[in-house]
Design a protein around this motif. Structure first.
Motif, PDB file in Angstrom:
ATOM      1  N   ASP A 475      -5.713  -1.162  13.537  1.00  0.00           N
ATOM      2  CA  ASP A 475      -6.837  -2.036  13.209  1.00  0.00           C
ATOM      3  C   ASP A 475      -7.007  -2.156  11.698  1.00  0.00           C
ATOM      4  OD1 ASP A 475      -7.401  -2.574  15.856  1.00  0.00           O
ATOM      5  OD2 ASP A 475      -8.907  -0.994  16.034  1.00  0.00           O
ATOM      6  N   GLU A 476      -6.788  -1.051  10.993  1.00  0.00           N
ATOM      7  CA  GLU A 476      -6.881  -1.106   9.530  1.00  0.00           C
ATOM      8  C   GLU A 476      -5.791  -1.999   8.953  1.00  0.00           C
ATOM      9  OE1 GLU A 476      -6.969   1.884   5.635  1.00  0.00           O
ATOM     10  OE2 GLU A 476      -6.624   2.693   7.637  1.00  0.00           O
ATOM     11  N   SER A 477      -4.589  -1.933   9.552  1.00  0.00           N
ATOM     12  CA  SER A 477      -3.505  -2.779   9.055  1.00  0.00           C
ATOM     13  C   SER A 477      -3.826  -4.248   9.279  1.00  0.00           C
ATOM     14  CB  SER A 477      -2.189  -2.415   9.756  1.00  0.00           C
ATOM     15  OG  SER A 477      -2.146  -2.901  11.096  1.00  0.00           O
ATOM     16  N   ALA A 480      -6.257  -5.453   6.623  1.00  0.00           N
ATOM     17  CA  ALA A 480      -5.854  -5.277   5.226  1.00  0.00           C
ATOM     18  C   ALA A 480      -5.228  -6.548   4.668  1.00  0.00           C
ATOM     19  CB  ALA A 480      -4.867  -4.127   5.109  1.00  0.00           C
ATOM     20  N   THR A 485      -2.438  -1.241   1.323  1.00  0.00           N
ATOM     21  CA  THR A 485      -3.255  -0.706   2.403  1.00  0.00           C
ATOM     22  C   THR A 485      -2.502  -0.737   3.714  1.00  0.00           C
ATOM     23  OG1 THR A 485      -5.258  -1.487   1.290  1.00  0.00           O
ATOM     24  CG2 THR A 485      -5.454  -0.941   3.622  1.00  0.00           C
ATOM     25  N   ALA A 489      -1.495   2.313   6.266  1.00  0.00           N
ATOM     26  CA  ALA A 489      -1.881   2.280   7.683  1.00  0.00           C
ATOM     27  C   ALA A 489      -0.658   2.450   8.586  1.00  0.00           C
ATOM     28  CB  ALA A 489      -2.597   0.971   7.994  1.00  0.00           C
TER      29      ALA A 489
END
Length: 549
Positions: A475-477, A480, A485, A489
Protein backbone atom coordinates in the motif's frame (compact mmCIF):
# COMPACT_ATOMS: atom_id res chain seq x y z
CA UNK A 1 -18.33 -24.44 -1.99
CA UNK A 2 -15.30 -24.39 -4.27
CA UNK A 3 -15.30 -22.40 -7.50
CA UNK A 4 -15.55 -24.34 -10.77
CA UNK A 5 -12.52 -24.90 -12.96
CA UNK A 6 -13.94 -22.85 -15.84
CA UNK A 7 -14.64 -19.90 -13.54
CA UNK A 8 -11.15 -20.09 -12.03
CA UNK A 9 -9.49 -20.12 -15.43
CA UNK A 10 -11.35 -16.93 -16.32
CA UNK A 11 -10.25 -15.25 -13.08
CA UNK A 12 -6.53 -15.47 -13.85
CA UNK A 13 -5.13 -12.74 -16.07
CA UNK A 14 -5.72 -9.13 -15.29
CA UNK A 15 -3.23 -8.29 -12.59
CA UNK A 16 -0.47 -10.14 -14.39
CA UNK A 17 -1.29 -10.77 -17.95
CA UNK A 18 0.57 -14.04 -17.47
CA UNK A 19 -0.26 -15.64 -14.18
CA UNK A 20 -0.05 -19.32 -14.91
CA UNK A 21 1.05 -22.72 -13.79
CA UNK A 22 4.59 -24.02 -13.78
CA UNK A 23 4.16 -25.88 -17.06
CA UNK A 24 3.16 -22.85 -19.09
CA UNK A 25 6.61 -22.78 -20.65
CA UNK A 26 6.34 -26.43 -21.36
CA UNK A 27 6.04 -28.68 -24.27
CA UNK A 28 8.26 -31.14 -26.01
CA UNK A 29 11.88 -30.06 -25.86
CA UNK A 30 12.76 -32.31 -28.78
CA UNK A 31 14.03 -29.38 -30.86
CA UNK A 32 17.66 -30.02 -30.12
CA UNK A 33 19.64 -26.88 -29.49
CA UNK A 34 23.08 -25.93 -28.21
CA UNK A 35 23.97 -27.60 -24.93
CA UNK A 36 25.18 -24.34 -23.36
CA UNK A 37 23.40 -20.99 -23.21
CA UNK A 38 26.15 -18.69 -21.92
CA UNK A 39 26.78 -17.17 -25.34
CA UNK A 40 23.22 -17.00 -26.64
CA UNK A 41 22.23 -13.58 -27.96
CA UNK A 42 18.54 -12.82 -27.61
CA UNK A 43 18.76 -9.35 -29.15
CA UNK A 44 19.40 -9.86 -32.86
CA UNK A 45 17.28 -7.39 -34.82
CA UNK A 46 18.69 -6.08 -38.09
CA UNK A 47 18.60 -2.37 -38.90
CA UNK A 48 16.67 -1.56 -42.06
CA UNK A 49 16.89 2.01 -43.27
CA UNK A 50 14.32 1.95 -46.08
CA UNK A 51 10.90 3.50 -45.33
CA UNK A 52 8.03 1.20 -44.37
CA UNK A 53 6.44 -0.70 -47.22
CA UNK A 54 2.68 -0.90 -47.52
CA UNK A 55 0.77 -4.16 -47.94
CA UNK A 56 1.11 -7.82 -47.16
CA UNK A 57 -0.19 -10.24 -44.53
CA UNK A 58 1.81 -10.93 -41.39
CA UNK A 59 1.48 -14.54 -40.19
CA UNK A 60 2.02 -15.04 -36.45
CA UNK A 61 2.41 -18.39 -34.66
CA UNK A 62 1.00 -18.35 -31.12
CA UNK A 63 1.71 -20.77 -28.29
CA UNK A 64 -1.85 -20.93 -26.95
CA UNK A 65 -5.50 -20.21 -27.68
CA UNK A 66 -7.68 -17.89 -25.61
CA UNK A 67 -11.25 -18.40 -24.44
CA UNK A 68 -12.51 -15.11 -25.89
CA UNK A 69 -11.68 -11.48 -26.64
CA UNK A 70 -13.78 -9.54 -24.15
CA UNK A 71 -11.25 -7.72 -21.90
CA UNK A 72 -13.82 -7.66 -19.10
CA UNK A 73 -14.79 -11.33 -19.22
CA UNK A 74 -12.02 -13.45 -20.75
CA UNK A 75 -8.67 -14.74 -19.49
CA UNK A 76 -5.75 -13.24 -21.38
CA UNK A 77 -2.16 -14.39 -21.14
CA UNK A 78 0.79 -13.51 -23.38
CA UNK A 79 -0.63 -14.95 -26.61
CA UNK A 80 -3.95 -13.19 -26.08
CA UNK A 81 -2.25 -9.83 -25.59
CA UNK A 82 -0.47 -10.22 -28.93
CA UNK A 83 -3.82 -10.71 -30.67
CA UNK A 84 -5.62 -8.08 -28.61
CA UNK A 85 -3.02 -5.44 -29.44
CA UNK A 86 -4.05 -5.72 -33.08
CA UNK A 87 -7.77 -5.13 -32.45
CA UNK A 88 -7.66 -2.94 -29.35
CA UNK A 89 -5.52 -0.16 -27.92
CA UNK A 90 -4.58 0.27 -24.27
CA UNK A 91 -4.82 3.60 -22.49
CA UNK A 92 -1.16 3.31 -21.46
CA UNK A 93 1.97 1.36 -22.37
CA UNK A 94 5.48 1.01 -20.97
CA UNK A 95 8.41 3.12 -22.11
CA UNK A 96 11.95 1.64 -22.22
CA UNK A 97 12.49 2.53 -18.54
CA UNK A 98 9.37 0.64 -17.46
CA UNK A 99 7.30 3.77 -16.81
CA UNK A 100 3.68 3.91 -18.04
CA UNK A 101 3.03 6.56 -20.66
CA UNK A 102 -0.22 7.56 -22.39
CA UNK A 103 -0.89 5.54 -25.53
CA UNK A 104 -4.54 5.58 -26.50
CA UNK A 105 -5.03 8.22 -23.80
CA UNK A 106 -3.65 11.68 -24.44
CA UNK A 107 -2.77 12.34 -20.79
CA UNK A 108 -2.80 10.59 -17.39
CA UNK A 109 -2.54 12.99 -14.47
CA UNK A 110 -2.90 12.33 -10.71
CA UNK A 111 -3.76 14.98 -8.15
CA UNK A 112 -1.06 15.78 -5.53
CA UNK A 113 -1.96 12.91 -3.18
CA UNK A 114 -2.89 10.44 -5.98
CA UNK A 115 -6.45 10.02 -4.70
CA UNK A 116 -7.80 11.14 -8.08
CA UNK A 117 -6.61 10.66 -11.65
CA UNK A 118 -7.68 12.53 -14.76
CA UNK A 119 -7.62 10.58 -18.04
CA UNK A 120 -7.51 12.90 -21.04
CA UNK A 121 -8.62 11.41 -24.36
CA UNK A 122 -7.55 12.05 -27.94
CA UNK A 123 -10.18 13.77 -30.10
CA UNK A 124 -11.53 11.98 -33.15
CA UNK A 125 -10.72 8.38 -32.15
CA UNK A 126 -13.37 5.92 -33.35
CA UNK A 127 -14.16 2.35 -32.49
CA UNK A 128 -14.52 -0.03 -35.42
CA UNK A 129 -18.30 0.40 -35.23
CA UNK A 130 -17.79 4.16 -35.88
CA UNK A 131 -18.79 5.18 -32.34
CA UNK A 132 -16.45 7.61 -30.55
CA UNK A 133 -13.89 6.78 -27.91
CA UNK A 134 -15.15 9.42 -25.50
CA UNK A 135 -15.41 9.79 -21.74
CA UNK A 136 -18.68 7.85 -21.63
CA UNK A 137 -17.05 4.90 -23.40
CA UNK A 138 -14.07 4.89 -21.03
CA UNK A 139 -16.37 5.07 -18.01
CA UNK A 140 -18.40 2.18 -19.43
CA UNK A 141 -15.23 0.09 -19.75
CA UNK A 142 -13.86 0.91 -16.30
CA UNK A 143 -17.21 0.39 -14.60
CA UNK A 144 -17.56 -2.96 -16.38
CA UNK A 145 -14.15 -4.00 -15.07
CA UNK A 146 -15.10 -2.95 -11.54
CA UNK A 147 -18.22 -5.12 -11.73
CA UNK A 148 -16.50 -8.12 -13.31
CA UNK A 149 -15.64 -11.26 -11.29
CA UNK A 150 -12.53 -11.46 -13.46
CA UNK A 151 -11.14 -7.95 -13.28
CA UNK A 152 -12.65 -6.27 -10.22
CA UNK A 153 -9.73 -7.18 -7.96
CA UNK A 154 -7.40 -5.13 -10.16
CA UNK A 155 -9.45 -2.00 -9.41
CA UNK A 156 -10.36 -2.48 -5.74
CA UNK A 157 -8.87 0.91 -4.88
CA UNK A 158 -11.23 2.70 -7.30
CA UNK A 159 -14.17 4.37 -5.53
CA UNK A 160 -15.95 5.68 -8.64
CA UNK A 161 -15.45 6.82 -12.24
CA UNK A 162 -16.83 10.20 -13.35
CA UNK A 163 -17.31 11.91 -16.71
CA UNK A 164 -15.85 15.43 -16.47
CA UNK A 165 -16.42 16.42 -20.08
CA UNK A 166 -16.59 14.53 -23.41
CA UNK A 167 -12.84 13.93 -23.45
CA UNK A 168 -11.99 13.75 -19.73
CA UNK A 169 -12.60 11.05 -17.14
CA UNK A 170 -11.96 11.37 -13.41
CA UNK A 171 -11.10 8.21 -11.46
CA UNK A 172 -11.61 8.68 -7.71
CA UNK A 173 -9.75 6.33 -5.35
CA UNK A 174 -10.55 5.10 -1.86
CA UNK A 175 -6.83 5.29 -1.02
CA UNK A 176 -3.80 6.95 -2.61
CA UNK A 177 -2.73 5.12 -5.75
CA UNK A 178 0.25 6.77 -7.42
CA UNK A 179 0.87 3.72 -9.63
CA UNK A 180 -2.66 3.47 -11.04
CA UNK A 181 -1.30 4.10 -14.54
CA UNK A 182 0.49 0.72 -14.42
CA UNK A 183 -2.93 -0.94 -14.31
CA UNK A 184 -3.85 0.85 -17.54
CA UNK A 185 -1.05 -0.97 -19.39
CA UNK A 186 -2.82 -4.27 -18.66
CA UNK A 187 -6.14 -5.83 -19.58
CA UNK A 188 -8.00 -3.21 -17.52
CA UNK A 189 -6.57 -0.50 -19.78
CA UNK A 190 -7.92 -2.11 -22.97
CA UNK A 191 -10.83 -0.14 -24.39
CA UNK A 192 -13.61 -2.12 -26.08
CA UNK A 193 -16.57 -0.59 -27.88
CA UNK A 194 -19.58 -0.32 -25.53
CA UNK A 195 -21.59 -2.18 -28.19
CA UNK A 196 -19.22 -5.13 -27.85
CA UNK A 197 -19.47 -5.14 -24.05
CA UNK A 198 -23.27 -5.20 -24.35
CA UNK A 199 -23.27 -7.98 -26.95
CA UNK A 200 -23.79 -11.48 -25.45
CA UNK A 201 -21.58 -12.78 -28.23
CA UNK A 202 -19.06 -9.95 -27.94
CA UNK A 203 -16.25 -12.26 -26.83
CA UNK A 204 -16.33 -13.82 -30.30
CA UNK A 205 -16.66 -10.52 -32.16
CA UNK A 206 -14.11 -8.04 -30.78
CA UNK A 207 -14.58 -4.34 -31.55
CA UNK A 208 -11.84 -1.93 -30.53
CA UNK A 209 -10.00 1.18 -31.70
CA UNK A 210 -6.95 -0.77 -32.87
CA UNK A 211 -5.03 -0.81 -36.14
CA UNK A 212 -6.87 -3.88 -37.42
CA UNK A 213 -10.52 -4.89 -37.52
CA UNK A 214 -11.73 -8.38 -36.69
CA UNK A 215 -12.66 -10.63 -39.65
CA UNK A 216 -13.10 -14.19 -38.37
CA UNK A 217 -11.95 -16.65 -35.74
CA UNK A 218 -11.72 -20.43 -35.81
CA UNK A 219 -10.85 -21.40 -32.20
CA UNK A 220 -7.70 -23.49 -31.78
CA UNK A 221 -6.80 -22.68 -35.38
CA UNK A 222 -6.70 -19.15 -36.83
CA UNK A 223 -7.86 -15.59 -36.24
CA UNK A 224 -7.70 -13.00 -39.02
CA UNK A 225 -7.79 -9.21 -38.86
CA UNK A 226 -7.60 -6.61 -41.64
CA UNK A 227 -6.33 -3.03 -41.76
CA UNK A 228 -8.52 -0.41 -40.09
CA UNK A 229 -8.98 2.30 -42.77
CA UNK A 230 -9.86 4.95 -40.15
CA UNK A 231 -7.14 4.17 -37.62
CA UNK A 232 -6.31 7.17 -35.45
CA UNK A 233 -2.52 6.84 -35.91
CA UNK A 234 -2.07 8.57 -39.25
CA UNK A 235 -0.53 6.43 -41.96
CA UNK A 236 -0.85 3.20 -39.98
CA UNK A 237 -1.15 0.29 -40.19
CA UNK A 238 1.22 -0.59 -42.99
CA UNK A 239 0.06 -4.19 -43.35
CA UNK A 240 -3.11 -5.26 -45.14
CA UNK A 241 -3.83 -8.02 -42.63
CA UNK A 242 -2.52 -10.19 -39.80
CA UNK A 243 -3.26 -13.87 -39.47
CA UNK A 244 -2.73 -15.49 -36.07
CA UNK A 245 -2.24 -19.25 -36.00
CA UNK A 246 -2.35 -21.38 -32.84
CA UNK A 247 0.66 -23.72 -32.81
CA UNK A 248 0.60 -25.09 -29.28
CA UNK A 249 3.57 -27.43 -29.60
CA UNK A 250 6.89 -25.53 -29.43
CA UNK A 251 8.56 -27.78 -31.99
CA UNK A 252 5.71 -27.08 -34.42
CA UNK A 253 6.26 -23.32 -34.05
CA UNK A 254 9.98 -23.73 -34.69
CA UNK A 255 9.22 -25.89 -37.73
CA UNK A 256 6.68 -23.38 -39.02
CA UNK A 257 9.06 -20.44 -39.04
CA UNK A 258 11.84 -22.56 -40.51
CA UNK A 259 9.56 -23.66 -43.33
CA UNK A 260 8.35 -20.11 -44.00
CA UNK A 261 4.71 -20.87 -43.24
CA UNK A 262 4.71 -18.13 -40.58
CA UNK A 263 6.67 -14.89 -40.25
CA UNK A 264 6.67 -14.55 -36.45
CA UNK A 265 6.52 -16.97 -33.53
CA UNK A 266 6.50 -16.52 -29.79
CA UNK A 267 8.22 -19.12 -27.66
CA UNK A 268 9.37 -19.77 -24.11
CA UNK A 269 10.65 -23.26 -24.84
CA UNK A 270 14.39 -23.25 -23.99
CA UNK A 271 15.46 -25.73 -26.68
CA UNK A 272 13.65 -23.79 -29.40
CA UNK A 273 15.03 -20.47 -28.15
CA UNK A 274 18.61 -21.71 -28.15
CA UNK A 275 18.50 -23.30 -31.59
CA UNK A 276 16.65 -20.41 -33.28
CA UNK A 277 18.92 -17.81 -31.67
CA UNK A 278 21.92 -19.76 -32.94
CA UNK A 279 20.46 -19.71 -36.47
CA UNK A 280 19.81 -15.98 -36.16
CA UNK A 281 23.55 -15.36 -36.05
CA UNK A 282 23.81 -15.83 -39.81
CA UNK A 283 20.73 -13.71 -40.49
CA UNK A 284 18.29 -16.59 -40.94
CA UNK A 285 16.04 -15.12 -38.24
CA UNK A 286 15.71 -12.13 -35.95
CA UNK A 287 15.14 -12.63 -32.22
CA UNK A 288 14.31 -10.31 -29.35
CA UNK A 289 13.03 -10.62 -25.81
CA UNK A 290 11.86 -8.38 -23.01
CA UNK A 291 13.93 -6.47 -20.52
CA UNK A 292 15.32 -8.78 -17.76
CA UNK A 293 13.18 -6.80 -15.32
CA UNK A 294 10.09 -8.19 -17.07
CA UNK A 295 10.95 -11.88 -16.66
CA UNK A 296 8.37 -13.80 -14.65
CA UNK A 297 9.31 -16.23 -11.89
CA UNK A 298 8.75 -19.96 -12.13
CA UNK A 299 8.17 -21.20 -8.60
CA UNK A 300 6.61 -23.70 -6.24
CA UNK A 301 3.80 -22.09 -4.25
CA UNK A 302 3.05 -23.44 -0.76
CA UNK A 303 -0.37 -23.41 0.89
CA UNK A 304 0.09 -21.56 4.19
CA UNK A 305 -3.49 -22.28 5.27
CA UNK A 306 -3.16 -26.06 5.52
CA UNK A 307 -0.71 -28.68 6.83
CA UNK A 308 2.14 -29.17 6.46
CA UNK A 309 3.04 -25.71 5.17
CA UNK A 310 1.12 -23.82 7.82
CA UNK A 311 4.31 -24.66 9.75
CA UNK A 312 7.12 -22.17 8.91
CA UNK A 313 9.72 -24.86 9.60
CA UNK A 314 8.29 -27.08 6.86
CA UNK A 315 8.48 -24.20 4.37
CA UNK A 316 12.09 -23.49 5.31
CA UNK A 317 13.07 -27.12 4.80
CA UNK A 318 11.73 -27.07 1.24
CA UNK A 319 13.27 -23.69 0.40
CA UNK A 320 16.66 -24.65 1.81
CA UNK A 321 16.63 -28.03 0.05
CA UNK A 322 15.74 -26.61 -3.39
CA UNK A 323 18.67 -26.34 -5.79
CA UNK A 324 17.72 -23.49 -8.12
CA UNK A 325 20.89 -23.77 -10.22
CA UNK A 326 20.20 -27.45 -10.81
CA UNK A 327 16.61 -26.64 -11.77
CA UNK A 328 17.90 -24.15 -14.34
CA UNK A 329 20.23 -26.69 -15.88
CA UNK A 330 18.00 -29.77 -15.73
CA UNK A 331 14.76 -28.24 -16.92
CA UNK A 332 15.77 -25.14 -18.86
CA UNK A 333 19.19 -25.89 -20.42
CA UNK A 334 20.69 -23.10 -18.31
CA UNK A 335 18.84 -20.50 -20.37
CA UNK A 336 16.43 -19.43 -17.61
CA UNK A 337 18.59 -18.18 -14.71
CA UNK A 338 17.90 -19.07 -11.08
CA UNK A 339 15.38 -16.71 -9.49
CA UNK A 340 16.15 -14.80 -6.30
CA UNK A 341 12.82 -13.09 -5.72
CA UNK A 342 10.14 -11.04 -7.49
CA UNK A 343 12.70 -8.80 -9.20
CA UNK A 344 15.67 -9.44 -11.43
CA UNK A 345 18.97 -8.00 -10.24
CA UNK A 346 18.80 -5.45 -13.06
CA UNK A 347 15.71 -3.87 -11.49
CA UNK A 348 16.04 -0.73 -9.35
CA UNK A 349 13.72 -2.48 -6.90
CA UNK A 350 15.86 -5.59 -6.35
CA UNK A 351 16.87 -6.06 -2.71
CA UNK A 352 19.25 -8.53 -1.09
CA UNK A 353 17.36 -10.65 1.43
CA UNK A 354 17.90 -13.62 3.74
CA UNK A 355 16.10 -15.99 1.35
CA UNK A 356 17.61 -19.42 2.07
CA UNK A 357 20.55 -20.48 -0.07
CA UNK A 358 20.64 -24.09 -1.19
CA UNK A 359 22.18 -26.16 1.58
CA UNK A 360 21.13 -29.81 1.71
CA UNK A 361 22.88 -30.48 5.01
CA UNK A 362 21.11 -27.52 6.60
CA UNK A 363 17.83 -28.84 5.18
CA UNK A 364 18.63 -32.20 6.77
CA UNK A 365 19.26 -30.53 10.14
CA UNK A 366 16.01 -28.56 9.88
CA UNK A 367 14.17 -31.78 9.02
CA UNK A 368 15.54 -33.52 12.09
CA UNK A 369 14.18 -30.62 14.13
CA UNK A 370 10.82 -30.96 12.36
CA UNK A 371 10.63 -34.67 13.12
CA UNK A 372 11.49 -34.08 16.78
CA UNK A 373 8.70 -31.49 17.05
CA UNK A 374 6.06 -33.37 15.04
CA UNK A 375 6.86 -37.01 15.69
CA UNK A 376 6.96 -37.87 11.99
CA UNK A 377 8.90 -36.88 8.85
CA UNK A 378 7.74 -34.14 6.49
CA UNK A 379 5.55 -35.51 3.71
CA UNK A 380 3.64 -33.53 1.09
CA UNK A 381 2.17 -33.67 -2.40
CA UNK A 382 3.12 -31.29 -5.22
CA UNK A 383 0.82 -30.63 -8.18
CA UNK A 384 2.51 -30.26 -11.57
CA UNK A 385 1.45 -30.41 -15.22
CA UNK A 386 2.69 -33.34 -17.26
CA UNK A 387 5.32 -31.53 -19.35
CA UNK A 388 8.67 -33.37 -19.60
CA UNK A 389 10.97 -30.62 -18.32
CA UNK A 390 8.79 -29.90 -15.28
CA UNK A 391 8.67 -33.57 -14.41
CA UNK A 392 12.46 -33.80 -14.76
CA UNK A 393 13.00 -30.87 -12.37
CA UNK A 394 10.47 -32.23 -9.88
CA UNK A 395 11.78 -35.79 -9.94
CA UNK A 396 15.32 -34.53 -9.31
CA UNK A 397 14.02 -32.57 -6.32
CA UNK A 398 12.09 -35.62 -5.14
CA UNK A 399 15.29 -37.70 -5.01
CA UNK A 400 17.15 -34.89 -3.24
CA UNK A 401 14.47 -34.57 -0.57
CA UNK A 402 14.22 -38.33 -0.16
CA UNK A 403 17.91 -38.40 0.70
CA UNK A 404 17.19 -36.32 3.82
CA UNK A 405 14.01 -38.18 4.77
CA UNK A 406 11.42 -35.84 3.22
CA UNK A 407 8.75 -37.57 1.15
CA UNK A 408 7.48 -35.50 -1.79
CA UNK A 409 4.66 -37.12 -3.78
CA UNK A 410 4.30 -35.91 -7.36
CA UNK A 411 0.78 -35.60 -8.75
CA UNK A 412 0.36 -34.58 -12.39
CA UNK A 413 -2.85 -33.02 -13.64
CA UNK A 414 -4.25 -30.86 -16.41
CA UNK A 415 -3.71 -27.12 -16.16
CA UNK A 416 -7.37 -26.26 -15.52
CA UNK A 417 -7.57 -28.60 -12.52
CA UNK A 418 -4.23 -27.42 -11.16
CA UNK A 419 -5.28 -23.77 -11.26
CA UNK A 420 -8.69 -24.47 -9.76
CA UNK A 421 -7.19 -26.48 -6.91
CA UNK A 422 -4.66 -23.75 -6.18
CA UNK A 423 -7.14 -20.89 -6.04
CA UNK A 424 -9.59 -22.97 -3.99
CA UNK A 425 -6.85 -24.00 -1.55
CA UNK A 426 -7.06 -27.67 -2.45
CA UNK A 427 -3.33 -28.31 -2.54
CA UNK A 428 -0.15 -28.45 -0.44
CA UNK A 429 2.44 -27.38 -3.03
CA UNK A 430 1.91 -26.42 -6.67
CA UNK A 431 3.87 -25.17 -9.65
CA UNK A 432 3.13 -21.57 -10.66
CA UNK A 433 4.42 -18.54 -12.56
CA UNK A 434 4.13 -15.06 -11.02
CA UNK A 435 5.50 -11.51 -11.26
CA UNK A 436 7.07 -10.31 -14.53
CA UNK A 437 6.36 -6.55 -14.58
CA UNK A 438 8.56 -3.53 -13.81
CA UNK A 439 6.71 -3.05 -10.48
CA UNK A 440 4.56 -5.20 -8.19
CA UNK A 441 1.45 -3.16 -8.83
CA UNK A 442 -0.14 -5.68 -11.18
CA UNK A 443 0.73 -8.51 -8.79
CA UNK A 444 -1.00 -6.78 -5.88
CA UNK A 445 -4.09 -9.01 -5.81
CA UNK A 446 -1.95 -12.16 -5.82
CA UNK A 447 0.23 -11.26 -2.84
CA UNK A 448 -1.72 -8.75 -0.69
CA UNK A 449 -3.60 -10.02 2.37
CA UNK A 450 -6.89 -8.45 1.28
CA UNK A 451 -7.59 -11.22 -1.25
CA UNK A 452 -6.87 -14.12 1.14
CA UNK A 453 -9.86 -16.43 1.60
CA UNK A 454 -10.16 -19.70 3.54
CA UNK A 455 -9.63 -23.01 1.72
CA UNK A 456 -12.73 -23.84 -0.27
CA UNK A 457 -13.21 -20.23 -1.32
CA UNK A 458 -11.61 -18.52 -4.31
CA UNK A 459 -8.43 -16.73 -3.23
CA UNK A 460 -6.29 -14.86 -5.75
CA UNK A 461 -3.66 -14.87 -3.02
CA UNK A 462 -3.40 -18.60 -3.67
CA UNK A 463 -0.58 -19.14 -1.15
CA UNK A 464 -2.95 -17.62 1.44
CA UNK A 465 -0.09 -15.57 2.85
CA UNK A 466 -1.94 -13.31 5.29
CA UNK A 467 0.93 -10.89 5.88
CA UNK A 468 -0.07 -7.49 7.24
CA UNK A 469 3.46 -6.06 7.02
CA UNK A 470 3.81 -7.06 3.38
CA UNK A 471 0.40 -5.58 2.54
CA UNK A 472 1.22 -2.33 4.33
CA UNK A 473 4.41 -2.06 2.29
CA UNK A 474 2.49 -2.72 -0.93
CA UNK A 475 0.00 0.00 0.00
CA UNK A 476 2.88 2.36 0.74
CA UNK A 477 4.40 1.59 -2.66
CA UNK A 478 1.08 2.42 -4.34
CA UNK A 479 0.86 5.74 -2.52
CA UNK A 480 4.48 6.70 -3.21
CA UNK A 481 5.03 9.23 -6.01
CA UNK A 482 8.84 8.93 -5.76
CA UNK A 483 11.20 6.10 -6.62
CA UNK A 484 13.07 6.17 -3.31
CA UNK A 485 9.97 5.51 -1.22
CA UNK A 486 8.86 2.74 -3.56
CA UNK A 487 12.30 1.12 -3.43
CA UNK A 488 12.14 1.02 0.35
CA UNK A 489 8.57 -0.35 0.32
CA UNK A 490 9.52 -3.10 -2.12
CA UNK A 491 12.55 -3.97 0.03
CA UNK A 492 10.12 -4.73 2.87
CA UNK A 493 7.96 -6.84 0.55
CA UNK A 494 10.96 -8.89 -0.57
CA UNK A 495 12.17 -9.34 3.01
CA UNK A 496 8.72 -10.50 4.12
CA UNK A 497 8.54 -13.02 1.27
CA UNK A 498 12.01 -14.30 2.18
CA UNK A 499 11.00 -14.63 5.83
CA UNK A 500 7.55 -16.23 5.44
CA UNK A 501 8.44 -18.28 2.33
CA UNK A 502 5.07 -18.66 0.61
CA UNK A 503 7.01 -19.28 -2.62
CA UNK A 504 10.03 -21.42 -3.39
CA UNK A 505 11.70 -19.68 -6.32
CA UNK A 506 13.12 -21.70 -9.22
CA UNK A 507 14.00 -19.74 -12.39
CA UNK A 508 13.27 -16.51 -14.24
CA UNK A 509 11.37 -17.38 -17.39
CA UNK A 510 12.02 -15.76 -20.74
CA UNK A 511 9.59 -15.19 -23.60
CA UNK A 512 11.20 -14.65 -27.00
CA UNK A 513 9.87 -13.37 -30.31
CA UNK A 514 11.43 -14.87 -33.45
CA UNK A 515 10.83 -13.34 -36.89
CA UNK A 516 12.01 -13.82 -40.42
CA UNK A 517 14.38 -11.14 -41.78
CA UNK A 518 11.54 -9.54 -43.76
CA UNK A 519 9.66 -8.42 -40.61
CA UNK A 520 10.24 -4.88 -39.33
CA UNK A 521 8.71 -2.54 -36.77
CA UNK A 522 7.80 -5.12 -34.12
CA UNK A 523 10.82 -4.92 -31.85
CA UNK A 524 11.16 -1.15 -32.08
CA UNK A 525 7.56 0.02 -31.86
CA UNK A 526 6.82 3.62 -30.96
CA UNK A 527 4.28 5.69 -29.08
CA UNK A 528 1.96 7.92 -31.14
CA UNK A 529 4.23 10.91 -30.62
CA UNK A 530 7.27 8.94 -31.84
CA UNK A 531 8.99 7.99 -28.56
CA UNK A 532 10.29 4.41 -28.34
CA UNK A 533 8.33 1.73 -26.47
CA UNK A 534 9.55 -1.07 -24.26
CA UNK A 535 10.52 -4.35 -25.87
CA UNK A 536 8.12 -6.75 -24.21
CA UNK A 537 6.72 -9.77 -26.09
CA UNK A 538 3.29 -9.39 -24.48
CA UNK A 539 3.30 -5.72 -25.55
CA UNK A 540 3.86 -6.62 -29.20
CA UNK A 541 2.21 -3.82 -31.20
CA UNK A 542 1.53 -4.50 -34.87
CA UNK A 543 0.41 -1.00 -35.87
CA UNK A 544 3.89 -0.13 -37.16
CA UNK A 545 4.86 -3.58 -38.43
CA UNK A 546 5.69 -4.05 -42.10
CA UNK A 547 7.21 -6.58 -44.49
CA UNK A 548 10.13 -6.00 -46.83
CA UNK A 549 10.35 -7.89 -50.14
Amino acid sequence: MSVSRSCVIRVLSVCLGAASVLGACGGDSSDAGPARSAEVDLDQVAEYENPPRLGGTLRVGLNAETDGWNPVANRWASSAYIVANAVFDRLAAYDPEGNPQPYLALSLEPNPDATEWLIGLRPGVLFHDDTPLDADAVKTNLDAHRASPLTATALLAVERVEVVDPLTVRVVMNQPWATFDHTLTAQTGVMAAPSMLADPDGARNPVGTGPFTFVDWVPDSTLRVEANPTYWREGMPYLDAVEFRVLADPSSRAAAIRSGSVDVVETNDPASILSLAEEARDGTFQVFTGDPEDTSVTMVALNLAAPPFDDPLARRIVATGTDRQSSSEIGYLGLFPPAEGPFDRSSPYFAETDYPAYDLEEARRLHEQYQAENGEPLSYTIHIPSTPEIRAVTEAAQERFRSIGVEMVIETMDQATLIADALNGNYQATGWILFGDPTLDRSYSFIAAGTVRPPGQLSLNFARNDDAALTAALDESRAAPDLETRVEAYRVVQEQLADRLPYVYLVRQRFVIVTTPSVHGLADWTFPEGAPGRRTPAQLITAGAWLSP
